[in-house]
Write a protein that holds these residues in place. Structure first.
Motif, PDB file in Angstrom:
ATOM      1  N   HIS A 114      -7.388  -7.990   4.260  1.00 37.38           N
ATOM      2  CA  HIS A 114      -7.873  -8.427   3.137  1.00 37.38           C
ATOM      3  C   HIS A 114      -9.136  -7.351   2.772  1.00 37.38           C
ATOM      4  O   HIS A 114     -10.278  -7.762   2.114  1.00 37.38           O
ATOM      5  CB  HIS A 114      -8.630  -9.672   2.979  1.00 37.38           C
ATOM      6  CG  HIS A 114      -7.440 -10.722   3.250  1.00 37.38           C
ATOM      7  ND1 HIS A 114      -6.368 -11.137   2.465  1.00 37.38           N
ATOM      8  CD2 HIS A 114      -6.856 -11.516   4.372  1.00 37.38           C
ATOM      9  CE1 HIS A 114      -5.511 -11.948   2.743  1.00 37.38           C
ATOM     10  NE2 HIS A 114      -5.767 -12.198   4.111  1.00 37.38           N
TER      11      HIS A 114
ATOM     12  N   ARG B 221       0.779  -1.251   0.147  1.00 39.14           N
ATOM     13  CA  ARG B 221      -0.024  -0.079  -0.109  1.00 39.14           C
ATOM     14  C   ARG B 221       0.861   1.408   0.023  1.00 39.14           C
ATOM     15  O   ARG B 221       0.785   2.062  -0.639  1.00 39.14           O
ATOM     16  CB  ARG B 221      -0.868  -0.049   1.273  1.00 39.14           C
ATOM     17  CG  ARG B 221      -1.913  -1.152   1.322  1.00 39.14           C
ATOM     18  CD  ARG B 221      -2.626  -0.840   2.497  1.00 39.14           C
ATOM     19  NE  ARG B 221      -3.855  -2.110   2.647  1.00 39.14           N
ATOM     20  CZ  ARG B 221      -4.480  -2.247   3.713  1.00 39.14           C
ATOM     21  NH1 ARG B 221      -4.517  -1.403   4.688  1.00 39.14           N
ATOM     22  NH2 ARG B 221      -5.455  -3.299   3.549  1.00 39.14           N
TER      23      ARG B 221
ATOM     24  N   LEU C 199     -10.788  -3.498   1.530  1.00 33.17           N
ATOM     25  CA  LEU C 199     -10.672  -2.455   0.682  1.00 33.17           C
ATOM     26  C   LEU C 199     -10.538  -1.444   1.554  1.00 33.17           C
ATOM     27  O   LEU C 199     -11.356  -1.408   2.729  1.00 33.17           O
ATOM     28  CB  LEU C 199     -11.721  -2.308  -0.494  1.00 33.17           C
ATOM     29  CG  LEU C 199     -11.475  -3.518  -1.629  1.00 33.17           C
ATOM     30  CD1 LEU C 199     -12.799  -3.170  -2.189  1.00 33.17           C
ATOM     31  CD2 LEU C 199     -10.079  -3.504  -2.223  1.00 33.17           C
TER      32      LEU C 199
ATOM     33  N   SER D  15      -7.142  -5.590   8.834  1.00 28.88           N
ATOM     34  CA  SER D  15      -7.386  -4.829   7.460  1.00 28.88           C
ATOM     35  C   SER D  15      -6.689  -5.612   6.472  1.00 28.88           C
ATOM     36  O   SER D  15      -6.935  -4.891   5.121  1.00 28.88           O
ATOM     37  CB  SER D  15      -7.165  -3.608   7.409  1.00 28.88           C
ATOM     38  OG  SER D  15      -5.890  -3.231   7.371  1.00 28.88           O
TER      39      SER D  15
ATOM     40  N   ASP E 153     -12.217   1.336   1.495  1.00 27.27           N
ATOM     41  CA  ASP E 153     -13.464   1.775   1.503  1.00 27.27           C
ATOM     42  C   ASP E 153     -14.361   1.104   2.655  1.00 27.27           C
ATOM     43  O   ASP E 153     -15.144   1.440   3.419  1.00 27.27           O
ATOM     44  CB  ASP E 153     -14.442   1.697   0.057  1.00 27.27           C
ATOM     45  CG  ASP E 153     -15.702   2.436   0.284  1.00 27.27           C
ATOM     46  OD1 ASP E 153     -15.749   3.550   0.713  1.00 27.27           O
ATOM     47  OD2 ASP E 153     -16.487   2.027  -0.316  1.00 27.27           O
ATOM     48  N   GLU E 154     -14.039  -0.369   2.399  1.00 27.90           N
ATOM     49  CA  GLU E 154     -14.691  -1.032   3.637  1.00 27.90           C
ATOM     50  C   GLU E 154     -14.264  -0.715   4.811  1.00 27.90           C
ATOM     51  O   GLU E 154     -15.046  -0.752   5.889  1.00 27.90           O
ATOM     52  CB  GLU E 154     -14.398  -2.691   3.196  1.00 27.90           C
ATOM     53  CG  GLU E 154     -14.871  -3.242   2.069  1.00 27.90           C
ATOM     54  CD  GLU E 154     -14.566  -4.533   1.610  1.00 27.90           C
ATOM     55  OE1 GLU E 154     -15.203  -5.639   1.477  1.00 27.90           O
ATOM     56  OE2 GLU E 154     -13.040  -4.809   2.018  1.00 27.90           O
TER      57      GLU E 154
END
Ligand code: DC
Length: 230
Positions: free
Chosen positions: A209, A159, A211, A207, A213-214
């Protein structure tokens, strides 16, 4: 609803700042990036010759720390920029030069005491969502909502690598970023003064797995559920 503080802790690049920012936008709480404060102090040290061979000149830093101004202001894109002594240092504090030294600065007890005091002052009237490493344990032990975000080192490095590339930093390799993530994890979790640790009453989120936004929606749901409590 009465005003509350929200503490979002976790490892570097776990997505916690994005979640905290998204919640601030949704709820009207004030977002504070506590890591940016340690980064700004680190930049000050680097620019003023207070770090050499990986060692900080603690005596010199101790003399000036209370006079170093760190402030935040929104830029034209609505994002928060960090100012060091009234100079916008947002870009500089995110680069590897600062990232490689910030853990040693953040491990110095008097630096932590000074930053924690400033952070507590910002949240004393509540209404703050702050992200960091020790917010739920040390800065706001009485925060109404506490979250601890985890994520695998490989995913976090990926990321961060993508983020640096999107900002035009093409010099840095994935392996450099992974090594930095692992080094910071080690220093942050083994330091004596308020190490990275989940508060007993924090809710944990892995976190790896998810996204972004999730993740954002997960925190907003948690906040909404809190609000609905009698
Ligand atoms: O969240 P970040 O990666 O921008 O944080 C930068 C560094 O500062 C990181 O090495 C951990 C440290 N830090 C800390 O010790 N305590 C905090 N509350 C926030 C960050």
């Amino acid at each position: 609803m009465k005003k509350i503080n929200v503490a979002v802790d976790g490892t570097s690049s776990s997505g916690k700042s994005c979640m905290a920012r998204a919640l601030a936008e949704y709820s009207g709480l004030t977002y504070i990036d506590s890591g940016a404060m340690y980064r700004a102090i680190t930049l000050y040290c680097l620019d003023n010759g207070l770090i050499s061979d990986g060692k900080v000149d603690e005596d010199a830093l101790r003399k000036v720390i209370d006079s170093i101004s760190i402030t935040f202001a929104k830029n034209d894109n609505g994002l928060q920029d960090t100012y060091l002594n009234d100079v916008n240092v947002e870009k500089q504090i995110r680069g590897l030069r600062v990232s490689n030294s910030v853990s040693i600065v953040a491990a110095i007890p008097f630096v932590r005491h000074a930053m924690v005091a400033r952070q507590q002052a910002m949240g004393k009237n509540k209404g703050v969502v702050m992200d960091g490493r020790d917010i739920g344990t040390t800065v706001f032990p009485d925060a109404e909502i506490k979250v601890f975000v985890t994520c695998s080192a490989h995913e976090r490095a990926m990321r961060r690598f993508r983020e640096l590339q999107s900002k035009g930093d093409t010099q840095v390799t994935f392996d450099d970023v992974l090594a930095n993530v692992q080094m910071r994890d080690k220093i942050d979790s083994t330091r004596e003064e308020s190490p990275l640790r989940k508060a007993d009453d924090a809710i944990e989120l892995d976190s790896t797995h998810m996204l972004l936004d999730e993740q954002n929606r997960w925190l907003i749901r948690l906040y909404d559920n809190y609000k609905e409590q009698p």
